[in-house]
Design a protein around this motif. Structure first.
Motif, PDB file in Angstrom:
ATOM      1  N   LYS A   1       0.813  -1.255  -0.001  1.00 39.95           N
ATOM      2  CA  LYS A   1      -0.051  -0.011  -0.304  1.00 39.95           C
ATOM      3  C   LYS A   1       1.141   1.229   0.114  1.00 39.95           C
ATOM      4  O   LYS A   1       0.499   2.254  -0.830  1.00 39.95           O
TER       5      LYS A   1
ATOM      6  N   ALA B   1       2.671   1.855  -3.363  1.00 39.00           N
ATOM      7  CA  ALA B   1       1.802   2.196  -4.344  1.00 39.00           C
ATOM      8  C   ALA B   1       1.695   3.787  -4.486  1.00 39.00           C
ATOM      9  O   ALA B   1       1.601   4.345  -5.165  1.00 39.00           O
TER      10      ALA B   1
ATOM     11  N   LEU C   1       1.158   4.269  -7.941  1.00 36.57           N
ATOM     12  CA  LEU C   1       0.555   3.131  -8.736  1.00 36.57           C
ATOM     13  C   LEU C   1      -0.632   2.421  -8.276  1.00 36.57           C
ATOM     14  O   LEU C   1      -0.817   2.587  -7.169  1.00 36.57           O
ATOM     15  N   PRO C   2      -1.323   1.814  -8.823  1.00 35.09           N
ATOM     16  CA  PRO C   2      -2.433   1.077  -8.512  1.00 35.09           C
ATOM     17  C   PRO C   2      -2.114  -0.120  -7.826  1.00 35.09           C
ATOM     18  O   PRO C   2      -0.941  -0.457  -8.030  1.00 35.09           O
ATOM     19  N   HIS C   3      -2.667  -0.556  -6.511  1.00 32.39           N
ATOM     20  CA  HIS C   3      -2.392  -1.530  -5.762  1.00 32.39           C
ATOM     21  C   HIS C   3      -3.589  -2.755  -5.680  1.00 32.39           C
ATOM     22  O   HIS C   3      -4.680  -2.472  -5.759  1.00 32.39           O
ATOM     23  N   LEU C   4      -3.057  -3.942  -5.901  1.00 34.98           N
ATOM     24  CA  LEU C   4      -4.042  -5.311  -5.830  1.00 34.98           C
ATOM     25  C   LEU C   4      -3.517  -6.152  -4.799  1.00 34.98           C
ATOM     26  O   LEU C   4      -2.353  -6.853  -4.948  1.00 34.98           O
TER      27      LEU C   4
ATOM     28  N   PHE D   1      -4.869  -6.563 -14.307  1.00 33.46           N
ATOM     29  CA  PHE D   1      -4.349  -5.558 -13.469  1.00 33.46           C
ATOM     30  C   PHE D   1      -3.085  -4.895 -13.578  1.00 33.46           C
ATOM     31  O   PHE D   1      -2.915  -3.914 -13.375  1.00 33.46           O
TER      32      PHE D   1
ATOM     33  N   ASN E   1      -0.786  -2.425 -17.401  1.00 30.49           N
ATOM     34  CA  ASN E   1      -1.331  -1.033 -17.682  1.00 30.49           C
ATOM     35  C   ASN E   1      -0.103  -0.199 -17.806  1.00 30.49           C
ATOM     36  O   ASN E   1       0.816  -0.483 -17.531  1.00 30.49           O
TER      37      ASN E   1
ATOM     38  N   GLU F   1       1.362   2.537 -16.678  1.00 28.14           N
ATOM     39  CA  GLU F   1       2.249   3.118 -15.833  1.00 28.14           C
ATOM     40  C   GLU F   1       3.012   2.096 -14.802  1.00 28.14           C
ATOM     41  O   GLU F   1       4.042   2.244 -14.249  1.00 28.14           O
TER      42      GLU F   1
ATOM     43  N   ALA G   1       1.981  -1.086 -11.668  1.00 28.20           N
ATOM     44  CA  ALA G   1       1.388  -1.560 -10.659  1.00 28.20           C
ATOM     45  C   ALA G   1       1.900  -2.112  -9.388  1.00 28.20           C
ATOM     46  O   ALA G   1       3.094  -2.552  -9.475  1.00 28.20           O
TER      47      ALA G   1
END
Ligand code: CDP
Ligand code: CDP
Length: 212
Positions: free
Chosen positions: A22, A25, A30-33, A105, A108, A110, A112
């Motif tokens: 977290k 990110a 950046l998006p986080h999964l 996910f 992309n 940029e 992740a």
């Protein structure tokens, strides 16, 4: 433009990988999964529909039909759900259905941050940065215990330590995508590090790998 920055973070339960993911990110925009949530959601679907956790057909169907709304159910964080997730996660069809979700996910422009058990080995083997987070089981049990108490879930430290040892053994020994460090992962031991110190250490590793 710069190549996408994919950061793969793996490690056992309560090693601190989610907290670290977290923060990284946020730091890198950046998006986080949290991929553990996907396995927890499959388990919760089985429980809600009254299916047995060992029903591999039902588990495979639940994984292929998984909807994003399921991932915000607060029950996913309950102690019993980690154990249930670990049981459904050994089913190869479940892993295959969730793999395409995770890859979409990660792919992309940029980049992740993904955290789980097999991100560096299976989901994102081309990730530029791979971290494998470890900590002593006793310390991980203390962390998880504190966390659950904070959420009002009553458990004992001994019960959590037993959970953690059982889950480590199951996750490391299964045939499908077992928990193990990728050959090119950097191992970070957080036993003696708080979340802040672990983050600082991780940022210096990421910066070094980005420059390489
Ligand atoms: O937070 P914690 O490490 O306790 O659990 P989690 O990351 O939510 O994962 C729950 C269970 O899902 C794990 O014990 C694994 O069996 C499984 N899992 C997996 O097999 N592969 C992943 N990429 C993530 C989770
Ligand atoms: O995602 P994972 O199961 O690996 O662990 P987590 O949920 O990120 O962390 C479990 C608990 O340990 C959280 O309450 C964190 O605040 C705490 N913690 C940590 O994340 N990192 C440390 N280095 C020390 C403690």
């Amino acid at each position: 433009r710069a190549a996408p920055l994919v950061i793969a973070i793996d490690g056992p339960a309560a090693s601190g990988k989610g907290t670290l993911a977290k923060r990284l990110a946020l730091h890198y925009g950046l998006p986080h999964l949290d991929t553990g949530l996907l396995y927890r959601a499959v388990a919760l679907t089985l429980i809600d529909e009254g299916s047995d956790l060992d029903d591999t057909g039902a588990a495979a169907r639940a994984a292929s039909a998984l909807s994003a709304e399921r991932l915000s159910d607060p029950r996913l964080r309950e102690r019993a759900m980690g154990e249930a997730a670990s049981r459904v996660s050994s089913v190869p069809e479940v892993r295959a259905a969730l793999l395409s979700w995770q890859r979409r996910f990660a792919e992309n422009a940029e980049g992740a941050v993904l955290d789980g058990r097999d991100i560096g080995t299976v989901v994102c083997p081309q990730a530029r940065v791979k971290l494998f987070i470890i900590a002593a089981p006793e310390e991980r049990a203390r962390r998880r215990h504190r966390e659950l108490l904070g959420r009002g879930e009553e458990t004992t430290l001994a019960a959590i330590l037993a959970d953690i040892r059982a889950r480590d053994a199951r996750d490391s020994s299964r045939a499908a995508a077992p928990l193990k460090a990728a050959e090119d992962a950097v191992v970070l031991d957080t036993t003696e590090l708080d979340a802040e110190a672990a983050f600082a250490e991780a940022v210096s590793i990421v910066e070094r790998l980005k420059a390489a």
